[in-house]
Scaffold this motif. Sequence first.
Motif, PDB file in Angstrom:
ATOM      1  N   ILE A 443     -14.861  -4.565  -4.718  1.00  0.00           N
ATOM      2  CA  ILE A 443     -15.184  -3.171  -4.605  1.00  0.00           C
ATOM      3  C   ILE A 443     -13.944  -2.514  -5.402  1.00  0.00           C
ATOM      4  O   ILE A 443     -13.948  -1.369  -5.576  1.00  0.00           O
ATOM      5  CB  ILE A 443     -15.531  -2.794  -3.335  1.00  0.00           C
ATOM      6  CG1 ILE A 443     -14.766  -2.946  -2.475  1.00  0.00           C
ATOM      7  CG2 ILE A 443     -16.870  -3.276  -2.985  1.00  0.00           C
ATOM      8  CD1 ILE A 443     -14.824  -2.152  -1.073  1.00  0.00           C
ATOM      9  N   GLY A 444     -12.836  -3.062  -5.321  1.00  0.00           N
ATOM     10  CA  GLY A 444     -11.697  -2.500  -5.824  1.00  0.00           C
ATOM     11  C   GLY A 444     -10.365  -3.107  -5.444  1.00  0.00           C
ATOM     12  O   GLY A 444     -10.565  -4.085  -4.823  1.00  0.00           O
ATOM     13  N   SER A 445      -9.251  -2.754  -5.906  1.00  0.00           N
ATOM     14  CA  SER A 445      -7.832  -3.218  -5.771  1.00  0.00           C
ATOM     15  C   SER A 445      -6.943  -1.980  -5.543  1.00  0.00           C
ATOM     16  O   SER A 445      -7.124  -0.978  -6.453  1.00  0.00           O
ATOM     17  CB  SER A 445      -7.523  -4.372  -6.562  1.00  0.00           C
ATOM     18  OG  SER A 445      -7.277  -3.833  -7.841  1.00  0.00           O
ATOM     19  N   ALA A 446      -5.878  -2.463  -5.030  1.00  0.00           N
ATOM     20  CA  ALA A 446      -4.657  -1.268  -4.931  1.00  0.00           C
ATOM     21  C   ALA A 446      -3.496  -2.225  -4.907  1.00  0.00           C
ATOM     22  O   ALA A 446      -3.431  -3.049  -4.323  1.00  0.00           O
ATOM     23  CB  ALA A 446      -5.030  -0.311  -3.593  1.00  0.00           C
ATOM     24  N   ALA A 447      -2.450  -1.373  -5.384  1.00  0.00           N
ATOM     25  CA  ALA A 447      -1.076  -1.756  -5.375  1.00  0.00           C
ATOM     26  C   ALA A 447      -0.449  -1.524  -3.950  1.00  0.00           C
ATOM     27  O   ALA A 447      -0.508  -0.413  -3.318  1.00  0.00           O
ATOM     28  CB  ALA A 447      -0.092  -1.528  -6.345  1.00  0.00           C
ATOM     29  N   LEU A 448       0.238  -2.581  -3.369  1.00  0.00           N
ATOM     30  CA  LEU A 448       1.150  -2.113  -2.083  1.00  0.00           C
ATOM     31  C   LEU A 448       2.511  -1.319  -2.726  1.00  0.00           C
ATOM     32  O   LEU A 448       2.939  -1.451  -3.509  1.00  0.00           O
ATOM     33  CB  LEU A 448       1.641  -3.604  -1.556  1.00  0.00           C
ATOM     34  CG  LEU A 448       0.704  -4.606  -0.738  1.00  0.00           C
ATOM     35  CD1 LEU A 448       1.682  -5.700  -0.824  1.00  0.00           C
ATOM     36  CD2 LEU A 448       0.422  -3.911   0.513  1.00  0.00           C
ATOM     37  N   GLN A 449       2.507  -0.481  -1.492  1.00  0.00           N
ATOM     38  CA  GLN A 449       3.756   0.589  -1.672  1.00  0.00           C
ATOM     39  C   GLN A 449       4.009   0.659  -0.176  1.00  0.00           C
ATOM     40  O   GLN A 449       3.195   1.114   0.840  1.00  0.00           O
ATOM     41  CB  GLN A 449       3.149   2.044  -1.981  1.00  0.00           C
ATOM     42  CG  GLN A 449       2.733   1.963  -3.523  1.00  0.00           C
ATOM     43  CD  GLN A 449       2.429   3.463  -3.978  1.00  0.00           C
ATOM     44  OE1 GLN A 449       2.491   4.295  -3.313  1.00  0.00           O
ATOM     45  NE2 GLN A 449       2.294   3.501  -5.360  1.00  0.00           N
ATOM     46  N   ASP A 450       5.493   0.168   0.035  1.00  0.00           N
ATOM     47  CA  ASP A 450       5.967   0.060   1.534  1.00  0.00           C
ATOM     48  C   ASP A 450       5.008  -0.598   2.298  1.00  0.00           C
ATOM     49  O   ASP A 450       4.969  -0.504   3.539  1.00  0.00           O
ATOM     50  CB  ASP A 450       6.169   1.632   1.774  1.00  0.00           C
ATOM     51  CG  ASP A 450       7.201   2.233   1.144  1.00  0.00           C
ATOM     52  OD1 ASP A 450       8.009   1.626   0.635  1.00  0.00           O
ATOM     53  OD2 ASP A 450       7.318   3.375   0.935  1.00  0.00           O
ATOM     54  N   GLY A 451       4.487  -1.786   1.912  1.00  0.00           N
ATOM     55  CA  GLY A 451       3.683  -2.776   2.843  1.00  0.00           C
ATOM     56  C   GLY A 451       2.281  -2.118   2.747  1.00  0.00           C
ATOM     57  O   GLY A 451       1.473  -2.655   3.789  1.00  0.00           O
ATOM     58  N   LYS A 452       1.872  -1.083   2.297  1.00  0.00           N
ATOM     59  CA  LYS A 452       0.585  -0.601   2.580  1.00  0.00           C
ATOM     60  C   LYS A 452      -0.252  -0.422   1.074  1.00  0.00           C
ATOM     61  O   LYS A 452       0.269  -0.083   0.163  1.00  0.00           O
ATOM     62  CB  LYS A 452       0.442   0.497   3.153  1.00  0.00           C
ATOM     63  CG  LYS A 452       0.848   0.733   4.690  1.00  0.00           C
ATOM     64  CD  LYS A 452       0.901   1.939   5.426  1.00  0.00           C
ATOM     65  CE  LYS A 452       1.393   1.979   6.635  1.00  0.00           C
ATOM     66  NZ  LYS A 452       1.155   3.467   7.258  1.00  0.00           N
TER      67      LYS A 452
END
Length: 561
Positions: A443-452
Amino acid sequence: MRVSVRRFAAAVAGAFMALAVTGPVAAAEGDEVWSWGRNQYGQLGNGTLNAAGEPVPGPVSLPSGTTVTAVSGGYGFSIALTADGEVLAWGYNDEGQLGDGTYTRTTEPVSVDLPDGVTITAISVGDDHTLALTSEGTVLAWGYNEWGQLGDGSTSDRNTPVLVDLPAGTVVKSISAGSGHSLALTSTGEVLAWGDNDFGQLGDGTTTQRETPVEVTLPAGTTVTEIAGGGDHSLALTATGDVLAWGYNAEGQLGDGTTTRRTTPVTTHIPPGVTVTAIAAASGFISFALTSTGELLAWGDNAYGQLGDGTTTRRTEPIMVHLPAGASVVQVAAGDDHVIALTSGGRIFAWGYNRYGQLGDGSTTNRSEPVEVEQPEGSTIVAIGSGSYHGLAIARAPSTTTTLTAEPGKARTGEAVTFTAEVDCPSGNPTGTVVFTADGDAIGSAALQDGKATLTVTGLPEGRHEIVAAYQGNADCPASTSETVVVTITACDVDPDETPSPDETPSPGETPPPGPAGPPSCRDFLAVTGPDTGLIARTGLVVTLTGALVLLAVVASRRRA
């Protein structure tokens, strides 16, 4: 069959035999075993032979999916206990010490042929024999048996496990193998011994060899909590913190200030004010005691610096090993004149004889003080063991943990749901991408920023959905997948049979007006925010196009009317 040299080796400095010994350590499980040092017989378990030795740790070729809880080794072979209560073995096998029913050497682990239904809870390895404690409190043994060290009433070698002939009603709670003798601690606090007794190492007041267990003659009122078998000597830790010792003592390994052999236990001279929490003994005529403060005492032979005090001077009473500042030892293992120690911080130190690289520091230089073993990058060491001229360690491979949350967990159609994935990576900095799936579809993806990583969707269809976040990993942090989080979408609060009034009906090409304040209505556009919208974007598009066609049809119908 390899000719035994242990009897005459006892008369010279630097015995040829070896024994892996460990102090107690918190329950440890790992999916890797690392080995280093001599590999003439395949004892490193990596599928190769190298008599010159490997001076840095490398992986043992464990069967896929194996979890190991303990490791130990003898002369040219290694033993591992698995979390399932099974036993693996590899290396030298001329006396059946691999326990697989053959006398064939192997360079990779094979399964010990345990009796059906038996679960092993502990292992201990002598020079050429192995002891295994079962969940029922019985003891199995296999391998070399010249002196009756298998305890089955014979002196016949065994290439599969046999039961030790314990006294009726005996329940054993711990075991320890010496080079050619064996020890068992019973549930009632008695110590049993069998096998070679040339130097009184059975502690029964004689020098008579025993093919079945006999009771050690302990001082009256003594309760023993731990045992350790050495080359030709034995140790016991009592409930009052005293250390008892008996057997061969030419190098001062009994720690009583003399070099006199003892056929019954004597008290080791522990320094005043020191509390001993664990003991260990090795065939290189050395003994060890762990203290309550994480320090390590050592005594006995020191020809190669194996006492770790910066000298090569024999000690007939305990002295402190020169540990690095801040190091607290939780486990010690000793081979033939080399020693390995595990600290509370997961670091491994080694010292003593190093001809085959058994100190694991990348050299073959003997060390009279601890040096750090070159540990596998990213792996966490949880336990150690030792063979005669090789070292062993249980490790956990680098790992990450992905945790997923959803807010809210229950929503109406069209309402936004935010998914947050948190990635923890002890071995490095987690970077990269997290892919989110609903019911197995992306359903989607997202890049990690500060572990989140965060993804918000507003287009989940009505129903119960199982959401998973999958971290894709990077060079330092392996991939991991979260536990499933369930999100439930219920019908929106507008009557699905509602027909728009004429004044609400948009003209062709017009955007439908927004619903009333509050939760989104069925007429709202289903949208997804965040990268790679995948399934939900397609679902929203289909719903939007379908709605538009229906709307056009209604308008056309009214115009015809």
